[in-house]
Design an enzyme around this catalytic site. Sequence first.
Site: not given
Ligand code: ASP
Length: 344
Positions: A14, A58-59, A91, A279
């Site tokens: 993001t 995007d992660s 993410d 856990t």
């Molecule tokens: N979907 C995005 C990602 O993980 C969310 C983020 O960066 O906050 O690449």
Amino acid sequence: MTGSSILMIYTGGTIGMKQDPKDQTLKPFDFDQIQEEVPELDKYGLKIDSYTFNPLIDSSDVEPSTWQSLATIIRDRYDDYDGFVVLHGTDTMAYSASALSFMLENLAKPVIFTGSQLPIGVPRTDGKENLISAVEIAAAKDSDGHPLVPEVCIFFDSLLLRGNRCTKVSSEEFRAFRSPGYPALAEAGINIRYNHQAILKPESWNGPLRIATSLDTRVSILKVHPGITPTVMRYFLCGKETRAVIMETYGSGNAPSAQWFVDIVKEAASMGKVLMNVTQCLSGSVNMDLYATGKTLEKAGVVSGIDITTESALAKLFYLMGKSNDNEWVKVHLGDNLKGEISK
Ligand code: ASP
């Protein structure tokens, strides 16, 4: 700090996205545009170079191969920089930071992951503050010239957290990460206050960085829940393709006491699977001696994850199983505190 050199590795997320006017979805923009948004960085007098992933991701699309690339990029440029900042989506940031903490062996320089909840170009972004402080931390040195934080960390919303202790706890709040089992390594206010005692020191400041890129990903994660059936259990625990199972259990490591449940755990153990007890609670530790249901798991050969996060447990298993085909060896070393990931 002035004069330090930093490599910024931009993977996506993001922080570097903007809205596509056509379909209103967030799409990545390039690194120069990020730098233009943060002219404050020039004031530090640092040498900042960048490395941009192609394609930016995007992660949610992060794979172990992404970690192998990150480790290799850092290893190949290790001697040229004082610290590394990894711009990454939130993410899977906790997974990536955990993985890198194990894969970068003998690390003696900062590797600071950061990102943001709002893109860097929007007025109320958290990305600018996150990026600026991450860079300052990556460049910070003590009076002997050693880096203040020679660890893989996540910097987010004014907190510097050990990477392999983090978990993403909010998809909306600026404080997206928490490290429930270990204190913050630093907090950014008017000054950045370092918690020196909490920061790991390397065995040697000068030893060469080694990278462990062989990862064995044959791990499944089973979240124990009321109503779980023998079919589901057997699928997760006894599958041919599975070498290890992370069992996310209740409270201090408890699971149903039904005979069929225990029998399937024993069946998987007798097949030689590595079974790890983690856990479901956000904080606290597995203690299989506390209740009869936990004790049964222990007797069946399940290894305690102590207070490890699921993200870190996954990375630790990938890493240890990549080092050896001997599951008994893996079980023994799961109990070791390798990079500050467990309280021991
Ligand atoms: N979907 C995005 C990602 O993980 C969310 C983020 O960066 O906050 O690449």
